[in-house]
Design an enzyme around this catalytic site. Structure first.
Site, PDB file in Angstrom:
ATOM      1  N   LYS A 188       5.317   2.997  -6.404  1.00 42.49           N
ATOM      2  CA  LYS A 188       4.306   4.058  -6.442  1.00 42.49           C
ATOM      3  C   LYS A 188       4.945   5.449  -6.436  1.00 42.49           C
ATOM      4  CE  LYS A 188       1.594   0.991  -3.475  1.00 42.49           C
ATOM      5  NZ  LYS A 188       2.568   0.454  -2.513  1.00 42.49           N
ATOM      6  N   ASP A 226       5.268  -5.503  -3.616  1.00 43.09           N
ATOM      7  CA  ASP A 226       4.658  -4.163  -3.625  1.00 43.09           C
ATOM      8  C   ASP A 226       5.465  -3.228  -2.733  1.00 43.09           C
ATOM      9  OD1 ASP A 226       1.917  -2.583  -4.192  1.00 43.09           O
ATOM     10  OD2 ASP A 226       2.593  -2.154  -2.154  1.00 43.09           O
ATOM     11  N   HIS A 260       0.257   7.033  -5.858  1.00 46.23           N
ATOM     12  CA  HIS A 260       0.063   6.570  -4.475  1.00 46.23           C
ATOM     13  C   HIS A 260      -1.150   7.207  -3.789  1.00 46.23           C
ATOM     14  CE1 HIS A 260       2.639   4.913  -0.917  1.00 46.23           C
ATOM     15  NE2 HIS A 260       1.359   4.762  -0.657  1.00 46.23           N
TER      16      HIS A 260
END
Ligand SMILES: NC(=O)c1ccc[n+]([C@@H]2O[C@H](COP(=O)([O-])OP(=O)(O)OC[C@H]3O[C@@H](n4cnc5c(N)ncnc54)[C@H](OP(=O)(O)O)[C@@H]3O)[C@@H](O)[C@H]2O)c1
Length: 282
Positions: A73, A43, A106
């Site tokens: 993101k 991530d 995000h």
């Protein structure tokens, strides 16, 4: 690795490795260590400024692309239909990839409806295998769902024993949106690793407090992405699948919920100003 099915049938590892606050210099080594000890889901985010280093590790690791699950993101500065499309291209280039497994908005600020339409198109083209959001309170999440074609696969939000997000989880369960915990270890705040209740449960299972907390998320079907720069902790955080918490343990942890954020509160005007003000490129 235990997998969890998203609402479009894509399988995602229930546990991944997060690289927030890992410096660009350290990220390549950290991601290579994480992949070496068994993580397959990574991530990152454009705003973490380490996508290139994640990409370098992906290139070096020798693991086939289809065995990896890569999330990044879209930052606030790039919200909107056209800029979101450009931002996806920029992230793909930095990561050295031709598709992303999961792409998240995000923050719930700026023109995220425009971004979502762009992401829906890129999803249909196959560039994004799943799309989702992050830091969306339940009201904004439901509004986004009701006004668009594709329901987010994931909402990545602050979740840990001190902020359990029970009400948000009920809404996400209702709409088939998976809860993904950021700060699953409460970012090591509140002296979590010395918490008496958590220590007692850890001793009972001959596990560490970190392992008990991460296992608690798994028992709730919450996706986790703990971060550590230390290889031995990366391994420790992955060693969760040979024990389970009983109802008594779960009840004791449930009682630790404060019902509010302990890290960053997205309802605060100062938070909105600060995140809107953070620029990651010219
Ligand atoms: N969407 C968002 O807005 C958002 C916000 C924050 C985070 N995230 C994502 O979520 C990921 C995880 O959250 P986070 O990094 O904020 O916090 P976290 O994973 O809850 O906690 C990380 C902290 O815990 C320590 N730690 C990790 N494992 C440990 C262990 N076994 N024993 C003792 N200490 C341990 C780490 O220290 P060391 O590194 O020194 O080991 C670090 O200080 C991020 O990396 C990022 O990918 C997303």
């Amino acid at each position: 690795m235990q997998m969890i099915k998203l609402n479009n049938d894509l399988e995602m590892p229930v546990e991944g490795y997060g690289v927030f606050q890992v410096t660009p210099e350290e990220t390549e080594r950290c991601v290579l260590d994480a992949l070496a000890v068994g993580y397959r889901s990574i991530d990152t985010a454009a705003a973490y400024m380490n996508e290139e280093a994640v990409g370098a590790a992906i290139k070096k690791c020798g693991i086939p692309r289809e065995e990896l699950f890569i999330t990044t993101k879209l930052w606030v500065q790039d919200q909107g239909y056209d800029s979101a499309k450009q931002a996806v291209e920029s992230s793909l280039e930095k990561l050295g990839l031709d598709y992303l497994d999961l792409y998240l908005i995000h923050q719930p600020f700026g023109d995220y409806y425009g971004s979502w339409r762009a992401m829906e198109e890129l999803y249909k083209e196959g560039k994004l295998r799943a799309i989702g959001v992050s830091n969306f309170e339940a009201d904004r999440l439901v509004d986004l769902i009701l006004n668009n074609e594709i329901t987010p696969a994931v909402n990545q939000i602050e979740v840990h024993p001190f902020h359990q997000q029970q009400a948000a989880k009920a809404v996400m369960d209702e709409y088939g949106v998976r809860m993904e915990a950021w700060g699953p270890l409460a970012e090591a705040q509140n002296d979590i690793f010395n918490h008496a209740v958590l220590k007692e449960i850890a001793a009972k299972h001959n596990k560490s407090v970190a392992q008990v907390v991460l296992r608690w998320h798994i028992e709730r079907d919450v996706i986790i992405i703990p971060k550590s720069v230390r290889k031995e902790r990366m391994e420790e955080n992955l060693d969760l699948y040979d024990f389970s918490l009983d109802q008594e343990d779960m009840a004791k942890i449930a009682a630790l919920d404060t019902g509010k954020s302990t890290i960053i509160d997205h309802h605060q005007v100062e938070t909105v100003k600060m995140l809107n003000g953070l620029k990651i490129h010219d």
